[in-house]
Enzyme design. Structure first.
Site, PDB file in Angstrom:
ATOM      1  N   GLN B 253       0.829  -1.204   0.000  1.00 44.71           N
ATOM      2  CA  GLN B 253       0.000   0.000   0.000  1.00 44.71           C
ATOM      3  C   GLN B 253       0.863   1.253   0.000  1.00 44.71           C
ATOM      4  O   GLN B 253       0.628   2.192  -0.747  1.00 44.71           O
ATOM      5  CB  GLN B 253      -0.895  -0.016   1.248  1.00 44.71           C
ATOM      6  CG  GLN B 253      -2.044   0.936   1.174  1.00 44.71           C
ATOM      7  CD  GLN B 253      -2.926   0.632  -0.012  1.00 44.71           C
ATOM      8  OE1 GLN B 253      -3.208  -0.513  -0.320  1.00 44.71           O
ATOM      9  NE2 GLN B 253      -3.336   1.653  -0.736  1.00 44.71           N
ATOM     10  N   HIS B 256       2.495   2.980  -3.171  1.00 42.99           N
ATOM     11  CA  HIS B 256       1.663   3.684  -4.155  1.00 42.99           C
ATOM     12  C   HIS B 256       1.989   5.166  -4.223  1.00 42.99           C
ATOM     13  O   HIS B 256       2.018   5.767  -5.277  1.00 42.99           O
ATOM     14  CB  HIS B 256       0.171   3.564  -3.787  1.00 42.99           C
ATOM     15  CG  HIS B 256      -0.514   2.420  -4.430  1.00 42.99           C
ATOM     16  ND1 HIS B 256      -0.661   2.308  -5.783  1.00 42.99           N
ATOM     17  CD2 HIS B 256      -1.124   1.329  -3.906  1.00 42.99           C
ATOM     18  CE1 HIS B 256      -1.327   1.196  -6.062  1.00 42.99           C
ATOM     19  NE2 HIS B 256      -1.609   0.576  -4.951  1.00 42.99           N
ATOM     20  N   GLU B 321     -10.367   2.101   2.604  1.00 43.57           N
ATOM     21  CA  GLU B 321     -10.596   1.689   1.219  1.00 43.57           C
ATOM     22  C   GLU B 321     -10.475   0.161   1.128  1.00 43.57           C
ATOM     23  O   GLU B 321     -11.333  -0.507   0.578  1.00 43.57           O
ATOM     24  CB  GLU B 321      -9.537   2.364   0.332  1.00 43.57           C
ATOM     25  CG  GLU B 321      -9.688   2.060  -1.130  1.00 43.57           C
ATOM     26  CD  GLU B 321      -8.514   2.591  -1.953  1.00 43.57           C
ATOM     27  OE1 GLU B 321      -7.515   3.054  -1.355  1.00 43.57           O
ATOM     28  OE2 GLU B 321      -8.595   2.530  -3.191  1.00 43.57           O
ATOM     29  N   HIS B 322      -9.358  -0.360   1.678  1.00 45.60           N
ATOM     30  CA  HIS B 322      -9.129  -1.805   1.724  1.00 45.60           C
ATOM     31  C   HIS B 322      -9.041  -2.243   3.175  1.00 45.60           C
ATOM     32  O   HIS B 322      -8.300  -1.638   3.953  1.00 45.60           O
ATOM     33  CB  HIS B 322      -7.799  -2.175   1.059  1.00 45.60           C
ATOM     34  CG  HIS B 322      -7.610  -1.609  -0.315  1.00 45.60           C
ATOM     35  ND1 HIS B 322      -6.904  -0.447  -0.556  1.00 45.60           N
ATOM     36  CD2 HIS B 322      -8.040  -2.049  -1.524  1.00 45.60           C
ATOM     37  CE1 HIS B 322      -6.904  -0.195  -1.861  1.00 45.60           C
ATOM     38  NE2 HIS B 322      -7.585  -1.141  -2.477  1.00 45.60           N
ATOM     39  N   ASP B 355      -6.305  -5.971  -6.752  1.00 47.88           N
ATOM     40  CA  ASP B 355      -5.848  -4.867  -7.595  1.00 47.88           C
ATOM     41  C   ASP B 355      -5.959  -5.168  -9.087  1.00 47.88           C
ATOM     42  O   ASP B 355      -6.108  -4.255  -9.898  1.00 47.88           O
ATOM     43  CB  ASP B 355      -4.380  -4.535  -7.284  1.00 47.88           C
ATOM     44  CG  ASP B 355      -4.253  -3.735  -5.998  1.00 47.88           C
ATOM     45  OD1 ASP B 355      -5.282  -3.204  -5.538  1.00 47.88           O
ATOM     46  OD2 ASP B 355      -3.141  -3.636  -5.470  1.00 47.88           O
ATOM     47  N   HIS B 414     -51.360  23.250  -9.599  1.00 49.45           N
ATOM     48  CA  HIS B 414     -51.261  21.793  -9.518  1.00 49.45           C
ATOM     49  C   HIS B 414     -52.658  21.191  -9.334  1.00 49.45           C
ATOM     50  O   HIS B 414     -53.037  20.229 -10.009  1.00 49.45           O
ATOM     51  CB  HIS B 414     -50.362  21.386  -8.344  1.00 49.45           C
ATOM     52  CG  HIS B 414     -48.903  21.519  -8.627  1.00 49.45           C
ATOM     53  ND1 HIS B 414     -48.323  22.692  -9.044  1.00 49.45           N
ATOM     54  CD2 HIS B 414     -47.884  20.604  -8.577  1.00 49.45           C
ATOM     55  CE1 HIS B 414     -47.012  22.504  -9.219  1.00 49.45           C
ATOM     56  NE2 HIS B 414     -46.727  21.241  -8.944  1.00 49.45           N
TER      57      HIS B 414
END
Lengths: 425, 425
Positions: B253, B256, B321-322, B355, B414
């Site tokens: 991770q 990245h 996220e993960h 991934d 209406h």
């Protein structure tokens, strides 16, 4: 009197252009957001005094206020609200999504769970008219989704009060907490949380340009439903349509807002002429004549198309919020509709039916956003979460392919995360 | 060496705080958007020369360029791409939603149609690494949804070329058109259309702060998938976990992005100590050590929780996220996970599997937005449209209730739209 225009004389793009609001209130809203973020309730109270004229000790609406609102509402109107609730629930229950799972013999398990949002904020506009229908339409799908806490905010009047119809609808819909705050300051309170108001995960509901701008600016920190613009209707009509009814439907749209848009597209020039006359006659009888007149003058259109195919092409170009198909065989045209928030089929389905009662949501994509947006639904109040499980054996089978992919993308650490496991297998 | 922190000594909020990017590029991006809106391709070419160093006569990637990219790709890697495609397709086909219809004996018909978006733009980042996985993950759900036109954009290198792996993946995924343009100018081209590029209905895909800001600014004119921030992982581990594997996963991770976040939460202090040692040892072996080191130093966390319940509470607070559940009985914890983009269950399911290859989407909600957002899915490439039909009889039955509701909301126009029909019934 509104002009009749023909596709033989103008391009579809020219025919469908509309007046748009260009006011930029970003700076004002940014200041309000920052103030509420820093000063919480104190800022909320100051803005509520400034914009709504109300001096509030307590922002939270008490159980006593809600009970007395219910008592002040007529039993007849409570019954209408209950019936509307039932219809809306029945429709939206069909939208409930389920998770799924996939398995294989190597020992992989993968799938997707559907999880309700925890906390949702619902904005209900204040101002001259009270819209209990908005309360039902925004709250009921959230309830069906399983949201744990639904917080409603709405601006008070100068006496610090919320209209009884709004409180009654909130009680019937099952709102958990109600606060007296509107405008950008209300959006800020829901996005950041204050001493009194909880921070929520998503903010839904219509509002003026300040509310819409605030929603855009907090988007990302919280989710939002959409940026709502002025409402619109497009009616496709053939010779079977009743011009008096069409004019009434166009005006029902126009009375919402001076920026609202009402368009008739017909294959029949005589019908257009009859609608033109009816519009003028009916306008004079409307209590909200001034608003409707402005809308019709600026954004109203009577368009004569050469055939029904062209009429549908115009509808798809506009991507209306509401599309009425006032034709003899409405279902035959449904498949030609590519972009519309909600489609009203036939002569006995005026758009007004969808505003309160029938069941489908009245929070719909405006300003052509039906090209890519959907009516508010149960889906707006859930999120999905995927899951994966690999057995030792399954991991072994794919390890080399994953390592190749990772190395190809230049991420050796990714490859390594596979290799350390592969080594020990 | 990274510190081990304990829930007994710090609050969960303090433990989970992270470094965030605060760069405001709004002004620069606003200028680029306005320029592309007004000057189209000419502006695109100027920015591509300025930012990418490429002088392009033609923005469109030709069939010949794509064919030669396929030829330059190894058969082995093409096979991996094809296998990944098949896995991703199989998973995403389960997400396909269907419309519904409800009918009653009075003659009402209501329901919801599911309609694919017409035109979608996919942004694929350029820069040092090429990510063909992003192409597959963003394009295949759109294909399954039935999108008519998928337009891919990606910045060229200084020679005006796109990496062959990206072009090969685009061909395999079924992209319709590819253009050599990136950055905010690419987003602008897709939002407004230019002489070369078509205007699309939705823009998806990750990008740097300029791309993310441009997406936020055009949101409303077109739809967007999400505002992607730096990636993150949170691992919940018990004593059954392998510290060497955990360290490798954290570093996968961290490599990245310097702003990426990798967190371990464990109930076992000895495990935390072992991971601490492994992290340092493995860091030195990483080609992208500098990036990973920065990420670990600033956002990496080793947290010792008092029990598994508390570990899950921390995970839900972070809304990662993960989320890896490296525990002996991972499925027993799945129901406790309230907020996570994707959950990786057990010791043999490293995040890296998700991934590229397994099937679930790798485009996931970052920076805690898993509280309210979902993985990219087929749902992102469809819209819903509701429809209503009332028979004459059905209209008559509800007319008075709808009129009451409309009058109560102060909208006589209406009510009139119902009355004109009721009169003639």
């Amino acid at each position: 009197m509104i002009t009749i225009r023909k596709t033989s004389e103008e391009s579809i793009t020219a025919l469908t252009s509309r007046e748009v609001e260009s006011q930029d209130v970003t700076e004002v809203v940014a200041e309000i957001l920052a103030d509420v973020k820093q000063n919480g309730d104190e800022a909320i109270r100051a803005y509520t005094k400034k914009f709504d004229g109300a001096k509030l000790a307590e922002l939270h609406v008490s159980e006593a206020e809600i009970s007395s609102a219910i008592q002040e509402t007529t039993p007849e109107f409570l019954a209408v609200l209950e019936q509307a609730k039932q219809n809306i629930q029945q429709f939206h229950e069909k939208q409930v999504q389920r998770g799924f799972i996939t398995t294989d013999e190597q020992g992989t398990v993968m799938g997707q769970r559907v999880i309700p949002l925890e906390k949702v904020g619902v904005y209900v506009p204040g101002g001259t008219a009270a819209y209990p229908s908005t309360v039902l339409m925004d709250v009921l799908p959230a309830k069906i989704a399983g949201v744990s806490k639904i917080v409603m905010i709405t601006p008070p009047n100068a006496e610090g009060k919320i209209p009884t119809a709004i409180l009654a609808a909130a009680k019937i819909a099952g709102v958990d907490e109600i606060y007296k705050v509107g405008g950008a300051q209300g959006v800020a309170a829901l996005a950041y949380g204050t001493e009194s108001l909880p921070k929520v995960d998503k903010i839904v509901g219509p509002g003026n340009i300040f509310v819409a701008t605030a929603k855009r600016m907090v988007y990302g920190l919280v989710d939002i439903d959409m940026i709502a613009g002025p409402s619109d209707v497009l009616i496709v009509a053939d010779e079977s349509a009743n011009p008096r009814w069409l004019a009434a439907d166009l005006l029902a749209q126009a009375e919402h807002d001076a920026l609202a848009q009402a368009i008739l597209v017909t294959t029949n020039e005589e019908l257009a002429q009859a609608v033109q006359v009816e519009l003028q006659a009916q306008l004079d009888a409307l209590p909200r004549k001034e608003i409707a007149q402005h809308s019709i003058d600026n954004n109203g259109k009577l368009i004569v198309a050469k055939d029904i195919e062209e009429a549908l092409a115009i509808a798809n170009q506009v991507a209306p919020e509401h599309l009425e198909l006032c034709v003899a065989e409405p279902f035959s045209l449904l498949g030609k509709v590519k972009h519309a928030g909600s489609v009203f089929l036939g002569h006995y389905t005026p758009e007004v039916l969808g505003d309160y009662f029938a069941g489908p949501n009245h929070t719909l994509p405006t300003e052509g956003t039906a090209r890519f947006s959907s009516p508010l639904s149960v889906d707006d109040f859930i999120k999905k979460s995927s899951y994966l499980y690999y057995s030792k054996e399954a991991l072994h089978t794919v390890a080399n392919q994953v390592i190749d992919f990772a190395e190809m993308e230049g991420l050796s650490g990714h490859a390594r995360s596979m290799r350390v496991r592969k080594e020990e297998l």
